[in-house]
Design a protein around this motif. Structure first.
Motif, PDB file in Angstrom:
ATOM      1  N   LEU A  35      12.929  -2.038 -32.793  1.00 30.13           N
ATOM      2  CA  LEU A  35      13.570  -0.781 -32.426  1.00 30.13           C
ATOM      3  C   LEU A  35      13.604  -0.608 -30.909  1.00 30.13           C
ATOM      4  CD1 LEU A  35      14.813   1.933 -33.196  1.00 30.13           C
ATOM      5  CD2 LEU A  35      12.499   2.860 -33.404  1.00 30.13           C
ATOM      6  N   ASP A  36      12.538  -0.951 -30.241  1.00 30.47           N
ATOM      7  CA  ASP A  36      12.525  -0.856 -28.786  1.00 30.47           C
ATOM      8  C   ASP A  36      13.566  -1.762 -28.166  1.00 30.47           C
ATOM      9  OD1 ASP A  36      10.487   0.976 -28.942  1.00 30.47           O
ATOM     10  OD2 ASP A  36       8.882  -0.519 -28.706  1.00 30.47           O
ATOM     11  N   ALA A  37      13.706  -2.981 -28.709  1.00 30.69           N
ATOM     12  CA  ALA A  37      14.711  -3.907 -28.183  1.00 30.69           C
ATOM     13  C   ALA A  37      16.119  -3.384 -28.423  1.00 30.69           C
ATOM     14  CB  ALA A  37      14.516  -5.281 -28.825  1.00 30.69           C
ATOM     15  N   LEU A  38      16.375  -2.790 -29.612  1.00 32.41           N
ATOM     16  CA  LEU A  38      17.699  -2.234 -29.902  1.00 32.41           C
ATOM     17  C   LEU A  38      18.016  -1.047 -28.979  1.00 32.41           C
ATOM     18  CD1 LEU A  38      17.704  -2.312 -33.810  1.00 32.41           C
ATOM     19  CD2 LEU A  38      19.039  -3.757 -32.273  1.00 32.41           C
ATOM     20  N   LYS A  39      17.039  -0.195 -28.737  1.00 36.15           N
ATOM     21  CA  LYS A  39      17.281   0.926 -27.835  1.00 36.15           C
ATOM     22  C   LYS A  39      17.615   0.451 -26.424  1.00 36.15           C
ATOM     23  CE  LYS A  39      14.367   4.384 -30.118  1.00 36.15           C
ATOM     24  NZ  LYS A  39      13.145   5.238 -29.979  1.00 36.15           N
ATOM     25  N   LYS A  40      17.025  -0.633 -26.017  1.00 35.14           N
ATOM     26  CA  LYS A  40      17.229  -1.120 -24.659  1.00 35.14           C
ATOM     27  C   LYS A  40      18.544  -1.858 -24.492  1.00 35.14           C
ATOM     28  CE  LYS A  40      15.025  -4.007 -21.140  1.00 35.14           C
ATOM     29  NZ  LYS A  40      13.858  -4.859 -20.819  1.00 35.14           N
ATOM     30  N   GLU A  41      18.955  -2.659 -25.509  1.00 30.12           N
ATOM     31  CA  GLU A  41      20.101  -3.536 -25.345  1.00 30.12           C
ATOM     32  C   GLU A  41      21.363  -3.072 -26.076  1.00 30.12           C
ATOM     33  OE1 GLU A  41      20.161  -5.993 -23.334  1.00 30.12           O
ATOM     34  OE2 GLU A  41      18.022  -6.032 -22.835  1.00 30.12           O
ATOM     35  N   VAL A  42      21.234  -2.250 -27.122  1.00 34.88           N
ATOM     36  CA  VAL A  42      22.399  -1.932 -27.970  1.00 34.88           C
ATOM     37  C   VAL A  42      22.737  -0.444 -27.962  1.00 34.88           C
ATOM     38  CG1 VAL A  42      23.332  -2.055 -30.321  1.00 34.88           C
ATOM     39  CG2 VAL A  42      21.897  -3.899 -29.448  1.00 34.88           C
ATOM     40  N   PHE A  43      21.760   0.392 -28.212  1.00 35.88           N
ATOM     41  CA  PHE A  43      22.045   1.827 -28.375  1.00 35.88           C
ATOM     42  C   PHE A  43      22.562   2.472 -27.092  1.00 35.88           C
ATOM     43  CE2 PHE A  43      18.699   2.149 -31.989  1.00 35.88           C
ATOM     44  CZ  PHE A  43      19.551   1.421 -32.807  1.00 35.88           C
ATOM     45  N   THR A  44      22.225   1.916 -25.979  1.00 35.22           N
ATOM     46  CA  THR A  44      22.685   2.493 -24.709  1.00 35.22           C
ATOM     47  C   THR A  44      24.154   2.188 -24.427  1.00 35.22           C
ATOM     48  OG1 THR A  44      21.881   0.528 -23.535  1.00 35.22           O
ATOM     49  CG2 THR A  44      20.381   2.420 -23.713  1.00 35.22           C
ATOM     50  N   LYS A  45      24.765   1.306 -25.236  1.00 34.33           N
ATOM     51  CA  LYS A  45      26.167   0.916 -25.010  1.00 34.33           C
ATOM     52  C   LYS A  45      27.108   1.456 -26.082  1.00 34.33           C
ATOM     53  CE  LYS A  45      24.560  -3.433 -22.987  1.00 34.33           C
ATOM     54  NZ  LYS A  45      24.594  -4.927 -23.091  1.00 34.33           N
ATOM     55  N   LYS A  46      26.697   2.501 -26.789  1.00 36.68           N
ATOM     56  CA  LYS A  46      27.480   2.997 -27.915  1.00 36.68           C
ATOM     57  C   LYS A  46      28.751   3.723 -27.494  1.00 36.68           C
ATOM     58  CE  LYS A  46      24.862   7.311 -28.207  1.00 36.68           C
ATOM     59  NZ  LYS A  46      24.018   8.167 -29.092  1.00 36.68           N
ATOM     60  N   LEU A  47      28.917   4.033 -26.213  1.00 37.93           N
ATOM     61  CA  LEU A  47      30.115   4.739 -25.760  1.00 37.93           C
ATOM     62  C   LEU A  47      31.291   3.805 -25.517  1.00 37.93           C
ATOM     63  CD1 LEU A  47      28.528   7.304 -23.257  1.00 37.93           C
ATOM     64  CD2 LEU A  47      29.103   7.617 -25.669  1.00 37.93           C
ATOM     65  N   LEU A  48      31.091   2.509 -25.484  1.00 37.51           N
ATOM     66  CA  LEU A  48      32.153   1.547 -25.198  1.00 37.51           C
ATOM     67  C   LEU A  48      32.255   0.524 -26.319  1.00 37.51           C
ATOM     68  CD1 LEU A  48      31.437   0.868 -21.401  1.00 37.51           C
ATOM     69  CD2 LEU A  48      33.158   2.396 -22.379  1.00 37.51           C
TER      70      LEU A  48
END
Length: 477
Positions: A35-48
């Protein structure tokens, strides 16, 4: 030196491949680490869009399964079905090592990801589909989104061959906003696989049956930009058993019953009463079964034509019965039959309808006095009485007294009236007999025409049913 370079190149390729496969670094095989890895690499790019460069095209793989055919509205030209929509798309930077992170897939909230704006262009009503809140992510870097969709789509129904009609409805999937160079739809399963999966999961066994599914990808070219589309053609066939049992068979039975009513004597009043009762019963039957007939202003179904023809033939047969009964019962008031009509009907048409010509009577009518001779019924001369009573050498008798002479005069007038009535009856019976025979021939002729018209109508409608049904089944979108 060359060996060192080879080893270095292999190490670089392995490092790049390892970085591509395992973009996420998990410190331990636990959900918290992933979950920490997903928040860092994936969830922060959900606007594009999840692509490496803006010029890259995102391939969204899509498929569906028909879970149920809820209803068809011929009047509003809409189809209501329930489908399972499945989408798969890659996310740049999303991959991990299954051993290091402890799982091959994980479900995350939809709101944390960029979701393709895929919709169905034939949608005609408010989306009342059940909401889903999670999306699967796999270790290979793909997002899997599956959700049920209640579709109320526009469909052009052709009900000409109702209830043996086959409908072709289209579901067009495509992005609402993104152009084809940004988002492109790709078909996951073939149309045959979609059809097989749909038949396995479909839970409705109602009026409509899913016959076939066909799928094609398309590029919608507009003046502004192009849009990627994936079209599914649903071939639906109506199950006609309900309409055959409740509409077609009763209509055919009533038409046959009206046909055999011609076997009743045309001069009988029961025949006209029977036909009127039959028409009344057919009207009540149609009123009760009107809800089964499709309501649309686009086309008139062949079944409606069949019902209309049956009803019209019943009315025509009733009018024919009234006409023949009028000839049978009022012929004594008619003038003698014209010669041309007698020859046409009794000599030619009677032979055509298998009625032998009527034989002439061998009876001879004897008149007691010439027709030109007139008789005065008011006075009887003494000479006549003497000639009646005289015989041979018998001496004349005295005339009867006054009361006896009055009785004889009254009796003479009664006999004269009876003779005149008999003459008129004999002359009138010949005219009535000819009109009676003409009525029988016309009744037989119309009976034959009724059979021909009824047979031609039924055969034509059945042939059109089969022809149109086979044509619709053989059409390819």
């Amino acid at each position: 030196m060359k060996e060192i370079k080879k080893v270095w190149l292999i190490f670089i390729c392995f490092s790049l491949l390892h970085g591509f496969v395992a973009a996420l670094n998990c410190t331990s095989p636990t959900p918290e680490s992933l979950l920490d890895a997903l928040k860092k690499e994936v969830f922060t790019k959900k606007l594009l869009r999840p692509v490496k460069r803006f010029s890259d095209t995102l391939n969204v793989s899509l498929t569906m399964r028909v879970a149920g055919i809820i209803g068809v509205n011929e009047k509003e030209q809409t189809l209501t079905i329930l489908i399972w929509q499945i989408m798969v798309w890659p996310i740049d930077g999303l991959s991990w090592d299954e051993k290091l992170c402890g799982t091959a897939r994980v479900s995350v909230p939809r709101k944390e990801l960029w979701i393709p704006d895929i919709y169905i262009s034939q949608f005609m009503d408010e989306d009342e589909s059940p909401k889903t809140f999670y999306v699967y992510l796999d270790s290979k870097g793909h997002a899997h989104d599956g959700k049920p969709v209640r579709v109320v789509s526009a469909c052009r129904f052709n009900i000409y061959t109702f209830p043996f009609d086959v409908q072709n409805c289209t579901l067009t999937f495509g992005p609402y906003l993104h152009y084809a160079q940004d988002v492109r739809l790709v078909q996951i399963n073939t149309a045959a696989e979609v059809l097989e999966d749909s038949r396995n999961v479909i839970y409705t066994r109602g009026e409509w049956e899913l016959v076939d599914i066909q799928a094609v990808t398309n590029i919608l070219e507009l003046s502004e930009k192009n849009y990627s589309e994936l079209r599914y053609y649903l071939i639906l066939s109506r199950r006609p058993r309900l309409y055959i049992v409740n509409l077609i068979i009763p209509s055919v039975f009533l038409s046959i019953l009206d046909l055999f009513s011609f076997l009743l004597p045309p001069q009988s009043v029961d025949r006209s009463a029977f036909k009127m009762t039959l028409i009344l019963g057919y009207t009540v039957f149609l009123n009760m079964m009107s809800d089964l007939l499709p309501v649309t202003g686009n086309q008139t179904p062949l079944l409606n034509v069949l019902i209309l023809v049956s009803f019209a033939l019943m009315v025509v047969s009733l009018l024919e019965t009234v006409f023949v009964m009028n000839i049978q019962h009022s012929s004594s008031q008619y003038s003698p039959v014209p010669h041309w009509l007698s020859v046409l009907v009794l000599r030619y048409i009677a032979v055509a309808v298998c009625l032998p010509p009527q034989k002439k009577s061998n009876r001879i009518t004897v008149s007691l006095r010439p027709p030109t001779e007139e008789m005065n019924t008011n006075t009887i001369s003494l000479k006549d009485l003497q000639s009646i009573s005289a015989g041979g050498d018998t001496p004349p008798e005295k005339p009867p007294p006054g009361p006896v002479l009055d009785e004889l005069r009254k009796l003479s007038r009664d006999l004269m009236a009876i003779r005149l009535q008999i003459d008129n009856h004999i002359l009138g019976s010949k005219t009535s007999q000819e009109w009676h025979m003409i009525g029988i021939v016309i009744d037989r002729l119309l009976f034959g025409l009724y059979i021909v018209v009824l047979s031609v109508c039924f055969i034509t409608i059945i042939a059109l049913w089969f022809y149109k049904t086979e044509t619709w089944k053989s059409q390819k979108p």
